[in-house]
Structure formats: structure tokens, C-alpha cells
Design a protein around this motif. Structure first.
Motif, PDB file in Angstrom:
ATOM      1  N   MET A   1      -5.333   5.633   1.572  1.00  0.00           N
ATOM      2  CA  MET A   1      -6.281   6.698   1.441  1.00  0.00           C
ATOM      3  C   MET A   1      -7.702   5.639   1.279  1.00  0.00           C
ATOM      4  O   MET A   1      -8.549   6.272   1.773  1.00  0.00           O
ATOM      5  N   ARG A   2      -7.740   4.829   0.489  1.00  0.00           N
ATOM      6  CA  ARG A   2      -8.924   4.082   0.341  1.00  0.00           C
ATOM      7  C   ARG A   2      -9.303   3.254   1.431  1.00  0.00           C
ATOM      8  O   ARG A   2     -10.425   3.134   1.878  1.00  0.00           O
ATOM      9  N   LEU A   3      -8.173   2.700   2.413  1.00  0.00           N
ATOM     10  CA  LEU A   3      -8.592   1.901   3.711  1.00  0.00           C
ATOM     11  C   LEU A   3      -8.989   2.868   4.656  1.00  0.00           C
ATOM     12  O   LEU A   3      -9.985   2.447   5.528  1.00  0.00           O
ATOM     13  N   TYR A   4      -8.276   3.923   4.908  1.00  0.00           N
ATOM     14  CA  TYR A   4      -8.564   4.630   6.021  1.00  0.00           C
ATOM     15  C   TYR A   4      -9.098   6.039   5.684  1.00  0.00           C
ATOM     16  O   TYR A   4      -9.691   6.804   6.803  1.00  0.00           O
ATOM     17  N   GLN A   5      -9.281   6.554   4.736  1.00  0.00           N
ATOM     18  CA  GLN A   5      -9.936   7.845   4.328  1.00  0.00           C
ATOM     19  C   GLN A   5      -9.703   8.978   5.390  1.00  0.00           C
ATOM     20  O   GLN A   5     -10.451   9.447   6.008  1.00  0.00           O
ATOM     21  N   PRO A   6      -8.618   9.208   5.477  1.00  0.00           N
ATOM     22  CA  PRO A   6      -7.939  10.272   6.574  1.00  0.00           C
ATOM     23  C   PRO A   6      -8.460  11.669   6.339  1.00  0.00           C
ATOM     24  O   PRO A   6      -8.756  12.497   7.375  1.00  0.00           O
ATOM     25  N   TYR A   7      -8.678  12.091   5.217  1.00  0.00           N
ATOM     26  CA  TYR A   7      -9.319  13.137   4.656  1.00  0.00           C
ATOM     27  C   TYR A   7     -10.731  13.455   5.193  1.00  0.00           C
ATOM     28  O   TYR A   7     -11.250  14.777   5.259  1.00  0.00           O
ATOM     29  N   ASN A  21      -0.222   4.499   8.714  1.00  0.00           N
ATOM     30  CA  ASN A  21       0.407   3.298   8.253  1.00  0.00           C
ATOM     31  C   ASN A  21       1.069   3.405   6.893  1.00  0.00           C
ATOM     32  O   ASN A  21       0.981   2.495   6.388  1.00  0.00           O
ATOM     33  N   PHE A  22       1.743   4.401   6.804  1.00  0.00           N
ATOM     34  CA  PHE A  22       2.533   4.848   5.464  1.00  0.00           C
ATOM     35  C   PHE A  22       3.995   5.316   5.926  1.00  0.00           C
ATOM     36  O   PHE A  22       3.976   6.381   6.648  1.00  0.00           O
ATOM     37  N   PRO A  23       5.005   5.019   5.450  1.00  0.00           N
ATOM     38  CA  PRO A  23       6.193   5.458   5.535  1.00  0.00           C
ATOM     39  C   PRO A  23       6.228   7.014   5.380  1.00  0.00           C
ATOM     40  O   PRO A  23       5.665   7.219   4.391  1.00  0.00           O
ATOM     41  N   ALA A  73       8.950   0.881  -1.835  1.00  0.00           N
ATOM     42  CA  ALA A  73       8.698  -0.618  -2.834  1.00  0.00           C
ATOM     43  C   ALA A  73       8.901  -1.529  -1.866  1.00  0.00           C
ATOM     44  O   ALA A  73       7.883  -2.615  -2.273  1.00  0.00           O
ATOM     45  N   TYR A  74       9.260  -1.631  -0.794  1.00  0.00           N
ATOM     46  CA  TYR A  74       9.191  -2.556   0.240  1.00  0.00           C
ATOM     47  C   TYR A  74       7.532  -2.530   0.896  1.00  0.00           C
ATOM     48  O   TYR A  74       7.337  -3.616   1.021  1.00  0.00           O
ATOM     49  N   HIS A  75       7.354  -1.382   1.201  1.00  0.00           N
ATOM     50  CA  HIS A  75       5.919  -1.349   1.803  1.00  0.00           C
ATOM     51  C   HIS A  75       5.010  -1.955   0.834  1.00  0.00           C
ATOM     52  O   HIS A  75       4.088  -2.597   1.180  1.00  0.00           O
ATOM     53  N   PHE A  76       5.074  -1.417  -0.531  1.00  0.00           N
ATOM     54  CA  PHE A  76       4.000  -1.977  -1.517  1.00  0.00           C
ATOM     55  C   PHE A  76       4.245  -3.558  -1.499  1.00  0.00           C
ATOM     56  O   PHE A  76       3.173  -4.377  -1.808  1.00  0.00           O
TER      57      PHE A  76
END
Length: 257
Positions: A1-7, A21-23, A73-76
Motif C-alpha cells: 500500500m505504501r509503495l504502490y498506492q493502488p487505491y 506484488n503481493f501473494p 511470512a516468506y514474503h515479509f
């Protein structure tokens, strides 16, 4: 959300967007986001300070266990590059039932009375309803919940608390049912109606999928208990944390900043 601001890339508050870019292809709407994410508020500034402090910190302790959501957990850890140790569920580490029972405010119902009532019911036939200690509901929403529970025909235990005037007030895991809340709110309003709650409770207890959800919840419970045991994932993560802190302290002693 912070990086891409899709909203910011949708035309209305109700148009869905996918977190980039999120699972998991997680879909949200602008309406479902906290105000401090969408707008410049006083809390938004505090939120940014918290995130900056988190990025500068040694790492993050997570009160959960790896097997619950391994993809995230892996993504983080690997994609976002953040140090994290899953050391929970911490409440399972305390096996003293009497100590747990004394936590929080004193219950208005006798424990033995509650257990006697539960033991009189069929196995897996009682719904446990609890919204934690943070959520606040107006009287109108409490009434909708109460009527829905009654109309569902299911046995239930509902944990409620007293307000200041002394009046008694989940999808990826596949173990919960949505009830129609479409808007984020720090204080819960009365937007979820009786029929939606009744439908969710009935689905949770009496549908074809209910047994599968119950099975998944039971398996997750077993996995949680194994995670905190010796050589379990949370136990190993905790030991890993202690070792990293020990090594880090030794380095600071050898090479002071």
C-alpha cells in the motif's frame, strides 16, 4: 500500500483493486481502507513514524506461527527484506488454566454454571461469539447481532462487556464467514444487518462447508501447539532470535560504534 498506492488508481470508493506484488491476489476497495492510509491525518503521520521506526529496528516479533501463513511470512522476510521471528501463539505457552481464567474483568456468570451448560450440549454444536476488547458497538448493532443469533436456531455463548453506563454491550485461511461489512471503521457502526449475520452463523454451523471449516480450524490448532513445542517452528525462531541478539551484542562489544 505504501509503495504502490493502488487505491489512487480506481475511480470510486467501491471499485475493487488488487494489492500489487503481493501473494494471494488480495482485493480491497478504497472504502475498506483505514482513513490514515488514504488521507493526511494526524494519525497518518504517527503511522509513518511507526513504519520508519520498524524499518530501522533490529527486527519484528510476530505473535503467530510460520505454518499459519507461510507464503506471507516468506514474503515479509525474503521479498520485503525484513527480519522477523514468529514466536507464537504466545498464549499457548502458559498452560496454567487458573491463571488464564483470572485475566481481564471478572465474569458475571459462574464458570461451573457455564461449563455445566456446555456439557449438556452436543459436541461441536455451540457457537462462541467474541469481538475482543477493542471493538465498540452501538446498541442498534448489538440488537441486530442478538436477534440474528436467536433466529439462527444455533446454541451460542456470547461474550460481551459493560460500557461506561453499565449497559452490556476472516477468508485466506478458509475458517470464517464474511457478514457484509464493507467499510473500515475504528468504532463499529450498525451497518451489518440481522439477516447477514444469521446467514453467516447458519453457514458456519449447518452448511456443507461447515465440517471442512471445522476440520481446518482443528488442524490449525494442532499446528499452533506443535509450533511452540521444543523443535517446533516458533520455538526454533525464538532460539534463533536469542542467538542473533547474542551475536549482535558480542559484535558491539568488539567493535563499538
Amino acid at each position: 500500500m505504501r509503495l504502490y498506492q493502488p487505491y489512487k488508481k480506481v475511480s470510486s470508493d467501491t471499485d475493487p483493486f488488487i494489492i500489487p506484488n503481493f501473494p494471494g491476489q488480495i482485493k480491497l476497495t478504497r472504502k475498506q481502507l483505514p482513513d490514515f492510509v488514504k488521507e493526511e491525518t494526524s494519525f497518518a503521520e504517527f503511522y509513518e513514524q511507526v513504519k520508519e521506526a520498524e524499518l530501522k529496528s533490529f527486527g519484528v516479533l510476530v505473535n503467530s506461527f510460520y505454518e499459519l501463513e507461510p507464503t506471507y511470512a516468506y514474503h515479509f522476510r525474503k521479498v520485503l527484506g525484513a527480519k522477523a521471528w514468529h514466536i507464537g501463539p504466545i498464549f499457548l505457552c502458559n498452560s496454567n488454566i487458573e491463571d488464564k481464567a483470572k485475566r481481564g474483568k471478572e465474569a458475571s456468570i459462574d464458570e461451573n454454571q457455564c461449563l455445566k451448560w456446555l456439557n449438556s450440549k452436543k459436541h461441536n454444536s455451540v457457537v462462541y461469539v467474541c469481538f475482543g476488547s477493542i471493538a465498540k458497538f452501538p446498541a442498534s448493532q448489538l440488537l441486530e447481532i442478538a436477534m440474528a443469533l436467536e433466529d439462527s436456531g444455533q446454541q451460542f455463548i456470547w461474550v460481551v462487556r459493560k460500557n461506561k453506563n453499565d449497559v452490556r454491550d476472516n477468508e485466506v485461511l478458509g475458517i470464517g464467514v464474511a457478514v457484509g461489512a464493507q467499510q473500515w471503521a475504528r468504532v463499529v457502526d450498525d451497518s451489518v444487518k440481522k439477516e447477514a449475520i444469521k446467514k453467516a452463523v447458519t453457514h458456519l454451523m449447518a452448511s456443507e462447508e461447515a465440517e471442512e471449516m471445522r476440520f481446518r480450524a482443528k488442524k490449525l490448532g494442532e499446528m499452533a501447539r506443535k509450533a511452540i513445542e521444543v523443535n517446533g517452528s516458533s520455538h526454533s525462531d525464538f532460539n534463533s532470535l536469542i542467538e542473533e541478539l547474542r551475536v549482535s551484542e558480542c559484535r558491539m562489544l568488539l567493535f563499538p560504534i
